[in-house]
Design a protein around this motif. Structure first.
Motif, PDB file in Angstrom:
ATOM      1  N   PRO A 174      -1.248   5.480  -5.119  1.00  0.00           N
ATOM      2  CA  PRO A 174      -1.608   4.361  -4.242  1.00  0.00           C
ATOM      3  C   PRO A 174      -3.035   4.513  -3.719  1.00  0.00           C
ATOM      4  N   LEU A 175      -3.692   3.386  -3.522  1.00  0.00           N
ATOM      5  CA  LEU A 175      -5.052   3.389  -2.984  1.00  0.00           C
ATOM      6  C   LEU A 175      -5.006   3.124  -1.488  1.00  0.00           C
ATOM      7  N   ALA A 176      -4.084   3.765  -0.783  1.00  0.00           N
ATOM      8  CA  ALA A 176      -3.920   3.530   0.650  1.00  0.00           C
ATOM      9  C   ALA A 176      -5.224   3.844   1.378  1.00  0.00           C
ATOM     10  N   TYR A 177      -5.724   2.882   2.141  1.00  0.00           N
ATOM     11  CA  TYR A 177      -6.923   3.137   2.927  1.00  0.00           C
ATOM     12  C   TYR A 177      -6.631   2.881   4.395  1.00  0.00           C
ATOM     13  N   THR A 178      -7.428   3.519   5.254  1.00  0.00           N
ATOM     14  CA  THR A 178      -7.104   3.622   6.671  1.00  0.00           C
ATOM     15  C   THR A 178      -6.957   2.266   7.339  1.00  0.00           C
ATOM     16  N   SER A 179      -7.937   1.386   7.145  1.00  0.00           N
ATOM     17  CA  SER A 179      -7.929   0.127   7.881  1.00  0.00           C
ATOM     18  C   SER A 179      -6.737  -0.753   7.529  1.00  0.00           C
ATOM     19  N   SER A 180      -6.196  -0.608   6.306  1.00  0.00           N
ATOM     20  CA  SER A 180      -5.057  -1.438   5.923  1.00  0.00           C
ATOM     21  C   SER A 180      -3.775  -1.010   6.616  1.00  0.00           C
ATOM     22  N   GLN A 181      -3.745   0.217   7.155  1.00  0.00           N
ATOM     23  CA  GLN A 181      -2.532   0.726   7.779  1.00  0.00           C
ATOM     24  C   GLN A 181      -2.519   0.545   9.302  1.00  0.00           C
ATOM     25  N   LEU A 182      -3.666   0.189   9.875  1.00  0.00           N
ATOM     26  CA  LEU A 182      -3.757   0.039  11.319  1.00  0.00           C
ATOM     27  C   LEU A 182      -3.245  -1.321  11.756  1.00  0.00           C
ATOM     28  N   PRO A 183      -2.800  -1.464  13.020  1.00  0.00           N
ATOM     29  CA  PRO A 183      -2.354  -2.764  13.520  1.00  0.00           C
ATOM     30  C   PRO A 183      -3.473  -3.803  13.428  1.00  0.00           C
ATOM     31  N   PHE A 184      -3.082  -5.048  13.192  1.00  0.00           N
ATOM     32  CA  PHE A 184      -4.010  -6.174  13.098  1.00  0.00           C
ATOM     33  C   PHE A 184      -5.012  -5.998  11.959  1.00  0.00           C
ATOM     34  N   ASN A 185      -4.604  -5.252  10.915  1.00  0.00           N
ATOM     35  CA  ASN A 185      -5.543  -5.022   9.815  1.00  0.00           C
ATOM     36  C   ASN A 185      -5.886  -6.314   9.083  1.00  0.00           C
ATOM     37  N   HIS A 186      -5.035  -7.353   9.243  1.00  0.00           N
ATOM     38  CA  HIS A 186      -5.313  -8.604   8.555  1.00  0.00           C
ATOM     39  C   HIS A 186      -6.572  -9.284   9.068  1.00  0.00           C
ATOM     40  N   LEU A 187      -7.055  -8.844  10.237  1.00  0.00           N
ATOM     41  CA  LEU A 187      -8.251  -9.455  10.807  1.00  0.00           C
ATOM     42  C   LEU A 187      -9.515  -8.966  10.111  1.00  0.00           C
ATOM     43  N   TRP A 188      -9.450  -7.761   9.483  1.00  0.00           N
ATOM     44  CA  TRP A 188     -10.658  -7.237   8.840  1.00  0.00           C
ATOM     45  C   TRP A 188     -10.406  -6.682   7.441  1.00  0.00           C
ATOM     46  N   GLY A 189      -9.162  -6.465   7.089  1.00  0.00           N
ATOM     47  CA  GLY A 189      -8.883  -5.861   5.790  1.00  0.00           C
ATOM     48  C   GLY A 189      -9.060  -6.845   4.650  1.00  0.00           C
ATOM     49  N   MET A 190      -9.080  -6.280   3.436  1.00  0.00           N
ATOM     50  CA  MET A 190      -9.195  -7.119   2.246  1.00  0.00           C
ATOM     51  C   MET A 190      -7.913  -7.918   2.051  1.00  0.00           C
ATOM     52  N   GLN A 191      -8.072  -9.213   1.799  1.00  0.00           N
ATOM     53  CA  GLN A 191      -6.913 -10.068   1.626  1.00  0.00           C
ATOM     54  C   GLN A 191      -6.550 -10.259   0.147  1.00  0.00           C
ATOM     55  N   GLN A 192      -7.486 -10.013  -0.729  1.00  0.00           N
ATOM     56  CA  GLN A 192      -7.251 -10.230  -2.146  1.00  0.00           C
ATOM     57  C   GLN A 192      -6.418  -9.103  -2.730  1.00  0.00           C
ATOM     58  N   ARG A 193      -5.419  -9.453  -3.521  1.00  0.00           N
ATOM     59  CA  ARG A 193      -4.595  -8.477  -4.207  1.00  0.00           C
ATOM     60  C   ARG A 193      -4.439  -8.918  -5.667  1.00  0.00           C
ATOM     61  N   PRO A 194      -4.639  -8.033  -6.638  1.00  0.00           N
ATOM     62  CA  PRO A 194      -5.008  -6.630  -6.439  1.00  0.00           C
ATOM     63  C   PRO A 194      -6.421  -6.485  -5.867  1.00  0.00           C
ATOM     64  N   LEU A 195      -6.683  -5.321  -5.283  1.00  0.00           N
ATOM     65  CA  LEU A 195      -7.974  -5.084  -4.659  1.00  0.00           C
ATOM     66  C   LEU A 195      -9.105  -5.224  -5.681  1.00  0.00           C
ATOM     67  N   PRO A 196     -10.180  -5.904  -5.301  1.00  0.00           N
ATOM     68  CA  PRO A 196     -11.314  -6.029  -6.225  1.00  0.00           C
ATOM     69  C   PRO A 196     -12.159  -4.759  -6.298  1.00  0.00           C
ATOM     70  N   ARG A 197     -11.984  -3.849  -5.347  1.00  0.00           N
ATOM     71  CA  ARG A 197     -12.745  -2.595  -5.353  1.00  0.00           C
ATOM     72  C   ARG A 197     -11.978  -1.548  -4.550  1.00  0.00           C
ATOM     73  N   ILE A 198     -12.357  -0.296  -4.709  1.00  0.00           N
ATOM     74  CA  ILE A 198     -11.770   0.778  -3.918  1.00  0.00           C
ATOM     75  C   ILE A 198     -12.505   0.848  -2.585  1.00  0.00           C
ATOM     76  N   PRO A 199     -11.805   0.719  -1.478  1.00  0.00           N
ATOM     77  CA  PRO A 199     -12.476   0.740  -0.167  1.00  0.00           C
ATOM     78  C   PRO A 199     -13.121   2.093   0.125  1.00  0.00           C
ATOM     79  N   ASN A 200     -14.067   2.087   1.060  1.00  0.00           N
ATOM     80  CA  ASN A 200     -14.778   3.314   1.420  1.00  0.00           C
ATOM     81  C   ASN A 200     -13.974   4.203   2.356  1.00  0.00           C
TER      82      ASN A 200
END
Length: 317
Positions: free
Chosen positions: A158-184
């Motif tokens: 899995p490409l689990a990244y920190t911001s996607s697991q935090l509360p309210f991540n939908h406000l800043w996380g990537m919405q496109q699936r599958p991910l277009p790139r590997i997050p930093n």
């Protein structure tokens, strides 16, 4: 890859893959990034050939080669030598220089781990496969039964990244699936005790190095006491934090990531306060230190403008 008989696959290729250098293009899916472990799985299952790109071609894409990184290490080493020489000759060291030394502890660890990592590759290499993603998932069976969160090959790694697991991540996380790139901000998993120690020590040292300035000359007594208290607070928070994180990783047999260790306490209320309260304390202390470093430049001791007399420190006849 070597166990599969592919000797040309190197750590440079693995870094390139884990940085988003390879995009998988199947006929039934938009392109998405694949990690080194996912590429290994596809090659092992004979869904694709090993990417033909060479180390030289990867380095040609990099914005900095090993020579540039070596030069940066030499510059850093020269700076450290100068600071040691100033201390030996009892010349004052500024808070700015001390703060820079603290940053070097983390920079050194980064350079150590990333020495073979290509820097800022913007155009990925496209890997075309004839088989469909749907067939790959069917062949994987129960392992790929759950819906993917990042890419269809989550069941491999899995490409689990920190911001996607935090509360309210939908406000800043990537919405496109599958991910277009590997997050930093990928939430990495540390695999052995050596890596845990090599990561924890410079992180904890970053805060404690500031304590060297305990008896430095400050423009006012108030600023000196503020520096002492904030550096002590920063050192305690980082030291205890690193010790707890290291213990949690070892206790979990190196199978947990930063947000999943200790049963994911950082993501659950109210146990997440045990993480966020020290985090806020550290952030506040860090801001005070930065402000003190800047304002101290208004009244530097005269000795700060003296150069090191190297002839007095070197053996001579």
């Amino acid at each position: 890859m070597a166990d599969l008989g592919f000797k040309n696959w190197s750590i440079v290729h693995a870094f390139y893959a884990d940085s988003g250098g390879f995009m998988l293009q199947a006929r039934d899916s938009p392109p998405f990034p694949v990690t080194a472990k996912q590429i290994h799985y596809l090659v092992q299952k004979e869904y694709m050939h090993v990417p033909g790109i060479t180390r030289k071609e990867i380095w040609d894409k990099s914005k900095a080669d090993r020579f540039a990184k070596t030069v940066a290490c030499l510059q850093t080493g020269w700076f450290i030598i100068q600071m040691i020489a100033r201390a030996v000759q009892h010349l004052p060291i500024t808070l700015l220089e001390l703060s820079t030394i603290s940053l070097i502890t983390c920079t050194g660890a980064t350079m150590f781990f990333w020495f073979y990592k290509p820097l800022n590759v913007e155009i990925p290499t496209i890997l075309h496969i004839d088989i469909s993603i749907a067939q790959i998932l069917i062949d994987a069976g129960d392992a790929a039964r759950e819906p993917f969160k990042d890419t269809p090959l989550d069941f491999v790694e899995p490409l689990a990244y920190t911001s996607s697991q935090l509360p309210f991540n939908h406000l800043w996380g990537m919405q496109q699936r599958p991910l277009p790139r590997i997050p930093n901000d990928r939430d990495s998993q540390l695999h052995n005790l050596q890596i845990v120690i090599t990561t924890a020590i410079p992180t904890a040292a970053y805060g404690t190095f500031h304590l060297i300035g305990w008896n430095f000359d400050f423009p006012t007594r108030t600023e000196q006491m503020l520096w002492r208290w904030t550096c002590v607070s920063m050192g305690i928070v980082l030291g205890l934090g690193c010790a707890i994180e290291a213990a949690a990783i070892i206790w979990g047999n190196y199978t947990t990531t930063g947000l999943s260790n200790l049963n994911g306490y950082k993501l659950r209320w109210p146990t997440n306060l045990l993480f966020f309260i020290p985090g806020v304390m550290y952030f506040g202390s860090r801001m005070v230190v930065i402000v003190e470093v800047v304002v101290s430049l208004r009244a530097l001791p005269a000795g700060c403008f003296e150069n090191v007399e190297w002839t007095s420190s070197l053996p001579h006849i």
